[in-house]
Design a protein around this motif. Sequence first.
Motif, PDB file in Angstrom:
ATOM      1  N   PRO A   1       0.810  -1.228   0.000  1.00 44.45           N
ATOM      2  CA  PRO A   1       0.000   0.000   0.000  1.00 44.45           C
ATOM      3  C   PRO A   1       0.839   1.272   0.000  1.00 44.45           C
ATOM      4  CG  PRO A   1      -0.909  -1.593   1.548  1.00 44.45           C
ATOM      5  CD  PRO A   1       0.410  -2.148   1.090  1.00 44.45           C
ATOM      6  N   LEU A   2       2.104   1.168   0.387  1.00 49.59           N
ATOM      7  CA  LEU A   2       2.982   2.336   0.433  1.00 49.59           C
ATOM      8  C   LEU A   2       3.574   2.703  -0.931  1.00 49.59           C
ATOM      9  CD1 LEU A   2       4.959   1.470   3.698  1.00 49.59           C
ATOM     10  CD2 LEU A   2       3.054   3.066   3.457  1.00 49.59           C
ATOM     11  N   ASP A   3       3.336   1.884  -1.949  1.00 56.32           N
ATOM     12  CA  ASP A   3       3.842   2.173  -3.285  1.00 56.32           C
ATOM     13  C   ASP A   3       3.040   3.331  -3.887  1.00 56.32           C
ATOM     14  OD1 ASP A   3       4.737   2.231  -5.880  1.00 56.32           O
ATOM     15  OD2 ASP A   3       4.235   0.144  -6.343  1.00 56.32           O
ATOM     16  N   TRP A   4       3.712   4.410  -4.231  1.00 56.54           N
ATOM     17  CA  TRP A   4       3.008   5.588  -4.743  1.00 56.54           C
ATOM     18  C   TRP A   4       3.014   5.666  -6.275  1.00 56.54           C
ATOM     19  CZ3 TRP A   4       7.781   5.872  -2.383  1.00 56.54           C
ATOM     20  CH2 TRP A   4       8.818   6.468  -3.103  1.00 56.54           C
ATOM     21  N   THR A   5       3.300   4.579  -6.964  1.00 61.02           N
ATOM     22  CA  THR A   5       3.183   4.564  -8.421  1.00 61.02           C
ATOM     23  C   THR A   5       1.745   4.858  -8.821  1.00 61.02           C
ATOM     24  OG1 THR A   5       4.932   2.891  -8.584  1.00 61.02           O
ATOM     25  CG2 THR A   5       3.514   3.187 -10.507  1.00 61.02           C
ATOM     26  N   ARG A   6       1.537   5.783  -9.753  1.00 65.53           N
ATOM     27  CA  ARG A   6       0.205   6.211 -10.164  1.00 65.53           C
ATOM     28  C   ARG A   6       0.053   6.028 -11.675  1.00 65.53           C
ATOM     29  NH1 ARG A   6      -0.448   5.285  -5.731  1.00 65.53           N
ATOM     30  NH2 ARG A   6      -0.474   6.727  -3.970  1.00 65.53           N
ATOM     31  N   PRO A   7      -0.498   4.893 -12.134  1.00 62.04           N
ATOM     32  CA  PRO A   7      -0.615   4.642 -13.579  1.00 62.04           C
ATOM     33  C   PRO A   7      -1.372   5.718 -14.341  1.00 62.04           C
ATOM     34  CG  PRO A   7      -1.041   2.626 -12.331  1.00 62.04           C
ATOM     35  CD  PRO A   7      -0.956   3.737 -11.334  1.00 62.04           C
ATOM     36  N   LEU A   8      -2.329   6.376 -13.697  1.00 62.74           N
ATOM     37  CA  LEU A   8      -3.112   7.416 -14.366  1.00 62.74           C
ATOM     38  C   LEU A   8      -2.499   8.801 -14.200  1.00 62.74           C
ATOM     39  CD1 LEU A   8      -6.718   6.300 -13.344  1.00 62.74           C
ATOM     40  CD2 LEU A   8      -5.569   5.934 -15.532  1.00 62.74           C
ATOM     41  N   GLY A   9      -1.380   8.873 -13.486  1.00 63.57           N
ATOM     42  CA  GLY A   9      -0.754  10.157 -13.218  1.00 63.57           C
ATOM     43  C   GLY A   9      -1.167  10.719 -11.870  1.00 63.57           C
ATOM     44  N   GLY A  10      -0.328  11.577 -11.331  1.00 60.53           N
ATOM     45  CA  GLY A  10      -0.559  12.129 -10.002  1.00 60.53           C
ATOM     46  C   GLY A  10      -1.823  12.964  -9.877  1.00 60.53           C
ATOM     47  N   ASP A  11      -2.267  13.576 -10.970  1.00 59.13           N
ATOM     48  CA  ASP A  11      -3.450  14.435 -10.891  1.00 59.13           C
ATOM     49  C   ASP A  11      -4.715  13.652 -10.555  1.00 59.13           C
ATOM     50  OD1 ASP A  11      -1.906  16.608 -11.499  1.00 59.13           O
ATOM     51  OD2 ASP A  11      -2.518  16.734 -13.603  1.00 59.13           O
ATOM     52  N   LYS A  12      -4.707  12.341 -10.805  1.00 60.12           N
ATOM     53  CA  LYS A  12      -5.891  11.526 -10.539  1.00 60.12           C
ATOM     54  C   LYS A  12      -5.885  10.942  -9.128  1.00 60.12           C
ATOM     55  CE  LYS A  12      -8.681  11.080 -12.879  1.00 60.12           C
ATOM     56  NZ  LYS A  12      -9.845  12.009 -12.995  1.00 60.12           N
ATOM     57  N   GLY A  13      -4.970  11.385  -8.306  1.00 65.02           N
ATOM     58  CA  GLY A  13      -4.952  10.942  -6.922  1.00 65.02           C
ATOM     59  C   GLY A  13      -4.445   9.525  -6.772  1.00 65.02           C
ATOM     60  N   GLY A  14      -4.561   9.012  -5.583  1.00 66.10           N
ATOM     61  CA  GLY A  14      -4.084   7.668  -5.285  1.00 66.10           C
ATOM     62  C   GLY A  14      -3.897   7.512  -3.799  1.00 66.10           C
ATOM     63  N   GLY A  15      -3.442   6.359  -3.358  1.00 66.89           N
ATOM     64  CA  GLY A  15      -3.256   6.098  -1.938  1.00 66.89           C
ATOM     65  C   GLY A  15      -4.567   6.015  -1.196  1.00 66.89           C
ATOM     66  N   ILE A  16      -5.618   5.523  -1.846  1.00 60.52           N
ATOM     67  CA  ILE A  16      -6.920   5.419  -1.191  1.00 60.52           C
ATOM     68  C   ILE A  16      -7.026   4.042  -0.554  1.00 60.52           C
ATOM     69  CG2 ILE A  16      -9.415   5.494  -1.527  1.00 60.52           C
ATOM     70  CD1 ILE A  16      -8.854   7.400  -3.889  1.00 60.52           C
ATOM     71  N   TRP A  17      -7.309   4.039   0.730  1.00 62.03           N
ATOM     72  CA  TRP A  17      -7.331   2.807   1.516  1.00 62.03           C
ATOM     73  C   TRP A  17      -8.657   2.651   2.247  1.00 62.03           C
ATOM     74  CZ3 TRP A  17      -2.210   4.110   4.576  1.00 62.03           C
ATOM     75  CH2 TRP A  17      -1.121   4.072   3.695  1.00 62.03           C
ATOM     76  N   ILE A  18      -8.908   1.433   2.712  1.00 58.27           N
ATOM     77  CA  ILE A  18      -9.841   1.194   3.812  1.00 58.27           C
ATOM     78  C   ILE A  18      -8.958   1.108   5.049  1.00 58.27           C
ATOM     79  CG2 ILE A  18     -11.622  -0.293   4.769  1.00 58.27           C
ATOM     80  CD1 ILE A  18     -12.031  -1.465   1.959  1.00 58.27           C
ATOM     81  N   HIS A  19      -9.257   1.882   6.078  1.00 54.87           N
ATOM     82  CA  HIS A  19      -8.385   1.898   7.252  1.00 54.87           C
ATOM     83  C   HIS A  19      -9.188   2.137   8.518  1.00 54.87           C
ATOM     84  CE1 HIS A  19      -8.540   6.304   7.628  1.00 54.87           C
ATOM     85  NE2 HIS A  19      -8.218   6.418   6.339  1.00 54.87           N
ATOM     86  N   VAL A  20      -8.483   2.208   9.629  1.00 52.80           N
ATOM     87  CA  VAL A  20      -9.119   2.380  10.940  1.00 52.80           C
ATOM     88  C   VAL A  20      -9.747   3.767  11.037  1.00 52.80           C
ATOM     89  CG1 VAL A  20      -8.734   2.445  13.438  1.00 52.80           C
ATOM     90  CG2 VAL A  20      -7.503   0.761  12.019  1.00 52.80           C
ATOM     91  N   ASP A  21     -10.986   3.809  11.482  1.00 57.06           N
ATOM     92  CA  ASP A  21     -11.703   5.075  11.608  1.00 57.06           C
ATOM     93  C   ASP A  21     -11.112   5.928  12.734  1.00 57.06           C
ATOM     94  OD1 ASP A  21     -14.160   6.605  10.713  1.00 57.06           O
ATOM     95  OD2 ASP A  21     -14.491   6.520  12.878  1.00 57.06           O
ATOM     96  N   HIS A  22     -10.961   7.225  12.474  1.00 57.42           N
ATOM     97  CA  HIS A  22     -10.445   8.150  13.491  1.00 57.42           C
ATOM     98  C   HIS A  22     -11.518   9.095  13.995  1.00 57.42           C
ATOM     99  CE1 HIS A  22     -10.114  10.846   9.992  1.00 57.42           C
ATOM    100  NE2 HIS A  22      -9.326   9.949   9.420  1.00 57.42           N
ATOM    101  N   GLY A  23     -12.773   8.826  13.632  1.00 60.62           N
ATOM    102  CA  GLY A  23     -13.874   9.610  14.163  1.00 60.62           C
ATOM    103  C   GLY A  23     -14.260  10.820  13.354  1.00 60.62           C
ATOM    104  N   GLY A  24     -13.795  10.896  12.117  1.00 61.84           N
ATOM    105  CA  GLY A  24     -14.131  12.025  11.263  1.00 61.84           C
ATOM    106  C   GLY A  24     -13.949  11.676   9.809  1.00 61.84           C
ATOM    107  N   PRO A  25     -14.300  12.602   8.900  1.00 63.60           N
ATOM    108  CA  PRO A  25     -14.185  12.350   7.464  1.00 63.60           C
ATOM    109  C   PRO A  25     -12.738  12.189   7.021  1.00 63.60           C
ATOM    110  CG  PRO A  25     -14.741  14.644   7.870  1.00 63.60           C
ATOM    111  CD  PRO A  25     -14.845  13.942   9.194  1.00 63.60           C
ATOM    112  N   THR A  26     -12.570  11.602   5.836  1.00 70.79           N
ATOM    113  CA  THR A  26     -11.251  11.340   5.277  1.00 70.79           C
ATOM    114  C   THR A  26     -10.990  12.271   4.088  1.00 70.79           C
ATOM    115  OG1 THR A  26     -11.984   9.728   3.628  1.00 70.79           O
ATOM    116  CG2 THR A  26     -11.617   8.907   5.874  1.00 70.79           C
ATOM    117  N   GLN A  27      -9.800  12.111   3.499  1.00 72.37           N
ATOM    118  CA  GLN A  27      -9.492  12.829   2.259  1.00 72.37           C
ATOM    119  C   GLN A  27     -10.155  12.153   1.067  1.00 72.37           C
ATOM    120  OE1 GLN A  27      -7.141  15.293   1.037  1.00 72.37           O
ATOM    121  NE2 GLN A  27      -6.716  16.191   3.026  1.00 72.37           N
ATOM    122  N   ALA A  28     -10.078  10.829   1.007  1.00 71.27           N
ATOM    123  CA  ALA A  28     -10.696  10.067  -0.082  1.00 71.27           C
ATOM    124  C   ALA A  28     -10.937   8.615   0.321  1.00 71.27           C
ATOM    125  CB  ALA A  28      -9.838  10.123  -1.340  1.00 71.27           C
TER     126      ALA A  28
END
Length: 292
Positions: free
Chosen positions: A231-258
């Motif tokens: 999950p730490l690999d930041w290779t972005r096949p669509l390019g950086g403008d399309k974002g990336g690094g989107i995970w399912i992770h532990v809830d911290h009690g508020g909204p996320t970035q994506a």
Amino acid sequence: MSVRPTRAVRALRTLRGGPRLAAALLATGLLLTGCADGDGVRDAGRADTADKAGTRSGRGAASASESDAAGRNGEDTAGGAGAGASGPLEARGARARAIPGLGPETRAEIPPGTTQAVVVTGINRDSNLSSVVVYERDPVTGWEPVTDTWPAHNALEGWTDDHNQGDLRSPVGVYGLTDAGGRLADPGTRLPYDRGPAFSVSGTGFEGEPLEGSFDYVVAINYNRVPGSTPLDWTRPLGGDKGGGIWIHVDHGGPTQACVSVPRERMKELLRTLDPAKRPVVVMGDEESLGR
């Protein structure tokens, strides 16, 4: 919605040698991606983990007609439900069960060989509150829930069909789930699991909540990433403008970035439930979008 400035402190240790060094270098990519920066650690650079390339099935990209695709995913009669079902169910003309709330376009995105789906349903297009249920498909009876309903968060501004870096919306679609990791030891998943201190995070989220521990357990969503990598690999096949690094992770009690976040115990349950032999996917979006 206005976003109050947040504080980002990334707790990354200096590591030496081999895979440990590689992990440390990869961790730096978290500062450039969606989830890792994202869920409130905005000064560290965005961390969005999505996969519109990778294993996403694009809308309208199914090779068969919509009705055929529906049959492959357990929406047809038992006699045509993808696995050659026969017997009493077929004789009665019963239908294999569909996943509730999914329309024909969304069902067509689920690959024919997939028998496990994590369904994330947002309250509405602009809400950051959602729910999660895991389903599995029986070749005869169709899709059945294998968990109860879990509370979840998604991106601050809701959902989008065209995710871009920093838009504070989660991408709508169907994406593969192939890789996991976290700061803490593997709780028993069958997915490849990358553990290390590079998953450490600190600072506060959009509502002032602490982010510490959010990445103790993560599952990478195959949006704009290379499946089969940490999950730490930041290779972005669509390019950086399309974002990336989107995970399912532990809830911290508020909204996320994506990302999508669920309570800690549910995250551990998810990791133990996901089975690569079942080709798991996440089906995610607001209720209206999923119903298309």
